[in-house]
Write an enzyme that holds these catalytic residues in place. Structure first.
Site, short mmCIF file in Angstrom:
data_model
loop_
_atom_site.label_atom_id
_atom_site.label_comp_id
_atom_site.label_asym_id
_atom_site.label_seq_id
_atom_site.Cartn_x
_atom_site.Cartn_y
_atom_site.Cartn_z
N LYS A 1 6.17 -23.10 2.06
CA LYS A 1 6.35 -21.65 2.20
C LYS A 1 6.55 -21.29 3.67
O LYS A 1 7.39 -20.44 4.01
CB LYS A 1 5.13 -20.94 1.59
CG LYS A 1 5.12 -19.42 1.72
CD LYS A 1 5.33 -18.75 0.39
CE LYS A 1 5.63 -17.27 0.47
NZ LYS A 1 4.55 -16.46 1.00
N ARG B 1 0.84 -1.19 0.00
CA ARG B 1 0.00 0.00 0.00
C ARG B 1 0.88 1.24 0.00
O ARG B 1 1.83 1.33 0.76
CB ARG B 1 -0.90 0.01 1.23
CG ARG B 1 -2.03 -0.98 1.10
CD ARG B 1 -2.93 -0.93 2.29
NE ARG B 1 -2.34 -1.61 3.44
CZ ARG B 1 -2.82 -1.53 4.67
NH1 ARG B 1 -3.87 -0.80 4.92
NH2 ARG B 1 -2.25 -2.18 5.67
N ASN C 1 9.73 -19.37 5.25
CA ASN C 1 9.55 -18.16 6.04
C ASN C 1 10.11 -18.32 7.46
O ASN C 1 10.62 -17.36 8.04
CB ASN C 1 8.07 -17.76 6.11
CG ASN C 1 7.54 -17.18 4.79
OD1 ASN C 1 6.34 -17.10 4.58
ND2 ASN C 1 8.43 -16.80 3.88
#
Ligand code: NAD
Ligand code: KPL
Length: 303
Positions: free
Chosen positions: A182, A131, A186
């Site tokens: 994943k 964003r 991570n």
């Protein structure tokens, strides 16, 4: 069929704007009347892609709107997802579909258990977006979206909508393996970048530590019936570190910006899963403890 998108953040906006510009009906669900006012003031969502910005006047509503929801894309953080769906429960049709875009594991299972009438599709995404101001998303990195139903079942016909919208996707018959893989990546990379205060590439100076973590993660994945996800984990971790050497991990960026992390759905989920199986993973527990201490010292939630 209308796509309802819950969470007008980075990924939710990236999906919604691409669906809308392909002429597919989309509605955003915003969490408060104030956000709806802000949204209407902005005129919708702006997508910046390859230096070009476009405004999409996608209709938006509040959770208490009256229309039924047949397909819901949940694009909140893992720690918000279940609570965000709760006020919509009365609107979910008996055979609705819920797409869960969350990273890590744990939130998806909690949602699938709480709303058993829904077909929950888990999504693992390597696309990148952030964003850049209210109602403004930047498409930062091309990637892939793997979608799958952990309860089995065929690929849904609406994958065609994703084709039309140019949203890359692969139907996975073993989505849990993808999400576990994943999660393991991570867990090996992200906490160490926070604790060593470094970019991904600098972790190559901590090979021994990486190697020990990969060993425990491999044991954990295998014990969780995810042998495929465990295959060559250490080599994959090194490959990802090299490919993203100049980047700061998502967790590093969250901590730097004073944002809550998704630790409970990554390292937290790994440690809880190991405990429930009676598997000893001392290095993962120690990493979890050090990371929570680090977060706590910075006034950030440790869950
Ligand atoms: P984000 O913080 O940008 O967006 C989440 C949005 O959900 C926010 O706008 C927030 O206001 C909204 N929200 C929270 N509670 C809500 C509620 N009760 N009702 C309505 N809206 C609510 O997060 P993001 O970066 O888009 O990440 C979403 C998920 O996707 C995370 O699990 C993340 O790990 C995963 N993911 C993100 C990226 C990426 O590049 N951004 C890539 C891969 C995976
Ligand atoms: O997904 C990542 C992240 O930063 O969250 C990578 C690049 C794989 C590091 O774990």
């Amino acid at each position: 069929m209308t796509w309802h998108v819950l969470g007008a953040g980075a990924l939710g906006s990236l999906w919604a704007t691409r669906l809308a510009r392909a002429g597919i009906p989309v509605r955003m669900i915003l969490r408060s009347a104030q956000r709806l006012v802000d949204y209407q003031w902005a005129g919708g969502l702006t997508l910046s892609e390859a230096g070009h910005a476009s405004l999409h006047a996608i209709p938006a509503e509040l959770p208490d709107a009256a229309t039924p929801i047949q397909r819901l894309l949940v694009a909140c953080k893992a720690y918000d997802a279940e609570a965000a769906i709760a006020p919509l429960a009365q609107r979910l049709t008996p055979n609705c579909e819920i797409l869960l875009l969350q990273n890590g594991l744990g939130s998806q299972q909690a949602i699938a258990e709480r709303w058993p009438q829904a077909r929950c599709i888990f999504v693992s995404s390597t696309e990148g977006a952030y964003r850049d101001g209210p109602m403004h998303v930047v498409f930062a990195g091309h990637g892939q979206n793997w979608l799958g139903d952990s309860g089995g079942g065929n690929a849904p016909a609406w994958l065609e909508d994703l084709d039309r919208a140019g949203i890359p996707h692969i139907w996975s018959t073993n989505i849990l393996a993808r999400l576990w893989r994943k999660l393991a990546l991570n867990c090996a990379i992200n906490p160490l970048t926070v604790l060593h205060d470094c970019r991904n590439g600098e972790l190559l100076q901590h090979r021994q530590q990486l190697s020990e973590l990969c060993e425990e993660l491999t044991e954990l994945l295998t014990a969780c019936d995810q042998a495929a996800a465990a295959e060559d984990l250490e080599r994959e971790v090194r490959r990802v570190i090299e490919a993203t050497a100049a980047n700061y991990s998502s967790m590093y960026q969250d901590v730097r910006l004073g944002r809550r992390t998704e630790i409970a759905y990554l390292l937290g989920h790994a440690c809880r899963s190991a405990d429930s199986l009676g598997l000893a993973v001392p290095r993962l527990h120690e990493l979890h403890r050090r990371l929570r201490e680090h977060l706590s010292q910075r006034g950030l939630p440790t869950d």
